[in-house]
Design a protein around this motif. Structure first.
Motif, short mmCIF file in Angstrom:
data_model
loop_
_atom_site.label_atom_id
_atom_site.label_comp_id
_atom_site.label_asym_id
_atom_site.label_seq_id
_atom_site.Cartn_x
_atom_site.Cartn_y
_atom_site.Cartn_z
N LEU A 102 7.91 -37.60 42.04
CA LEU A 102 8.85 -38.70 42.20
C LEU A 102 10.29 -38.20 42.13
CD1 LEU A 102 9.37 -41.68 42.54
CD2 LEU A 102 8.95 -42.01 40.10
N ALA A 103 10.57 -37.32 41.17
CA ALA A 103 11.94 -36.80 41.02
C ALA A 103 12.35 -35.98 42.24
CB ALA A 103 12.04 -35.95 39.76
N LEU A 104 11.48 -35.10 42.70
CA LEU A 104 11.82 -34.26 43.85
C LEU A 104 11.95 -35.08 45.13
CD1 LEU A 104 9.52 -31.21 43.05
CD2 LEU A 104 12.03 -31.22 43.07
N ALA A 105 11.10 -36.10 45.28
CA ALA A 105 11.19 -36.96 46.46
C ALA A 105 12.56 -37.64 46.52
CB ALA A 105 10.07 -38.01 46.44
N LEU A 106 13.02 -38.15 45.40
CA LEU A 106 14.31 -38.84 45.37
C LEU A 106 15.47 -37.87 45.60
CD1 LEU A 106 13.49 -41.27 42.46
CD2 LEU A 106 14.20 -41.97 44.74
#
Length: 541
Positions: free
Chosen positions: A487-491
């Motif tokens: 989730l963090a890397l996607a954002l």
């Protein structure tokens, strides 16, 4: 009467003294020599045992030399990070005997033997005791518990980390990440900004772990965790001097401050648990995530009620005390925060070093999740297959825990070797992950495509990839770590392109877990002119 007492007491005291000396000599000299001979007959050798200190002096010397300066931008980190293993493997082979003081440790890097130790025959081995310094920091929770008490705690805590429970946390995690990248966007108003992601990701994972552990008491819990963060600084200093006998007992200013912090942390957690117990009757509604603190308090209450009614014989081993809850809270902050923040840090460094894979990941994120104004959902996260491959390759090259240790509970046979009771078995996870015999000639290259057909087919042996361990003691928080990292890397990928900063120095180093010795400065360039919107507020669990 006095002469009679002297006549009997003096010879007896001399005899006891000599018996004690013989016992010490046997433990510190004869026993190690017999074990060396026992393994030599089986073709297993290693650096010679030295009285009392074993091979500690050589190990420390190799570690200090390896970490004394940065390394080139290469993923061949084994010679630096596990320097003693790399050095002695060239001399004695992959399976050799090394001595940590008078304790024998047999290195085991064969995947078939690892499967026996951690899987099919795990009942014959137990987790070894962590050094006192580490145990104080990580707590006497799931990481260090054994036997029935470990199994009981694991059963209680499991629901917190079920995927369905974690999916309910996705909007809250997303909110924390977007708040972080919004700050990065403001900082990059001049076109780009240099950020040490290791610091920011620690803060982010601290926020998420605090919600997982404390739920509705999140803010109070985070304040306690900040005390533990201070303690980690002092523990790290003491850990560097762990080979100075008795250093942790010396009343230095740092040690005294560390002792006071430990007492303050425990006192604050006990008070927090007490307040939460008073509110436990309020309960949680359906559709709200289950937190660790609430589950353990409920388990303790239920156990107490059952024992009053039934007086069960196993009461001492199954009851959940306030002290148990305190230790589990400490454990999950230390393990959960450090593991996930390191995974995020190394993956970001890898994508900065390999822009072609950064672009592959960004294209997938934009296709599945949309542009910067769209927050990925729990269903979106499950579809990010290429990002999952990238995370697995990051865990292969830079696993948070570079080794794990088990102790033989009795005399056992391991793949034809006869292992004496008490022998410790060192499984060098990093060495297994960097073994060209298992991964091919490109073992030191960043190639997420090797995971295209899944983890089991990525290498020449299904047990060659063990970043979260194996068997019953597999890391309970791995689903949370991967969900949060995705989730963090996607954002971040939606909103920024990034590269290594000129100030970046490549220096993977171990201090309990694998981390960048000089930080991880990354230059971020915003992909859009408009700031990404903050997500709609979600009720915190």
């Amino acid at each position: 009467m006095g002469e009679l007492f002297y006549y009997w007491f003096y010879p007896l005291s001399v005899l006891l003294f000599y018996l004690l000396v013989l016992k010490v000599v046997d433990f510190l000299w004869w026993r190690p020599r017999k074990i060396e001979l026992h393994f030599a007959k089986q073709g297993i050798r290693g650096p010679p045992y030295r009285f009392f200190i074993g091979n500690i002096k050589e190990i420390v010397g190799l570690m200090l030399k390896a970490s004394s300066h940065p390394m080139p931008l290469s993923h061949n980190i084994l010679p630096r990070v596990l320097s003693f293993y790399h050095h002695w493997k060239k001399i004695y082979g992959a399976t050799f005997l090394v001595w940590f003081g008078p304790t024998p440790r047999l290195t085991v890097a064969d995947p078939d033997l690892i499967r026996e130790i951690l899987g099919s025959k795990s009942q014959f081995y137990e987790k070894n005791e962590s050094p006192a310094l580490i145990r104080q920091l990580e707590g006497d929770g799931l990481l260090s518990l054994k036997g029935e008490k470990w199994a009981h705690h694991r059963k209680i805590i499991n629901p917190t980390f079920h995927m369905e429970n974690l999916k309910m946390l996705t909007p809250v995690i997303g909110e924390s990440v977007v708040e972080m990248v919004e700050k990065w966007w403001v900082m990059s108003r001049d076109g780009e900004v240099e950020i040490d992601v290791s610091v920011w990701f620690q803060s982010l994972t601290e926020d998420v772990i605090a919600r997982m552990v404390f739920g509705s008491s999140y803010e109070e819990g985070k304040a306690v965790f900040q005390l533990q963060e201070q303690q980690m600084v002092f523990a790290a200093e003491a850990y560097r001097k762990v080979f100075i006998p008795g250093y942790r007992f010396i009343p230095t200013k740092r040690n005294i401050r560390s002792w006071k912090l430990d007492k303050e942390i425990k006192k604050s957690l006990v008070q927090l648990i007490g307040r939460r117990k008073e509110k436990s009757g309020e309960g949680k509604g359906e559709g709200c995530p289950k937190d660790l603190l609430g589950l353990m308090i409920n388990a303790g209450t239920n156990n107490n009620n059952n024992n009053r009614a039934e007086r069960r014989s196993d009461y001492p081993s199954t009851m959940i005390t306030v002290q148990d809850i305190v230790e589990e809270c400490k454990t999950f902050f230390f393990a959960g925060k450090q593991t996930t923040s390191n995974l995020l840090t190394w993956t970001t460094v890898l994508l900065a070093m390999h822009p072609e894979w950064q672009e592959v990941a960004r294209e997938e994120v934009l296709e599945v999740c949309g542009g910067s104004r769209d927050i990925p959902t729990k269903d979106d996260i499950a579809k990010l297959k290429k990002l999952g491959m990238i995370l697995n390759e990051s865990l292969r090259l830079y696993p948070p825990a570079i080794a794990t240790i088990r102790r033989a509970k009795g005399d056992v046979e391991l793949g034809g070797y006869k292992i004496p009771c008490g022998t410790e078995l060192l499984i060098p996870i990093l060495a297994v992950h960097h073994d060209p015999g298992l991964w091919g000639r490109d073992v030191s290259e960043f190639n997420p495509a090797r995971f295209a057909e899944g983890v089991a087919r990525a290498a020449r042996h299904p047990m060659a990839f063990i970043p979260f361990g194996l068997g019953a003691r597999t890391c309970i928080g791995q689903n949370l770590a991967l969900l949060q990292a995705k989730l963090a890397l996607a954002l971040v990928l939606q909103r920024f392109s990034f590269r290594l900063a000129p100030t970046y120095r490549h220096a993977p180093t171990v201090l309990m877990l694998l981390y960048p010795q000089y930080g991880a400065p990354i230059v971020f360039h915003p992909l859009h002119h408009d700031p990404p919107p903050l997500p709609p507020s979600h009720p915190h669990p």
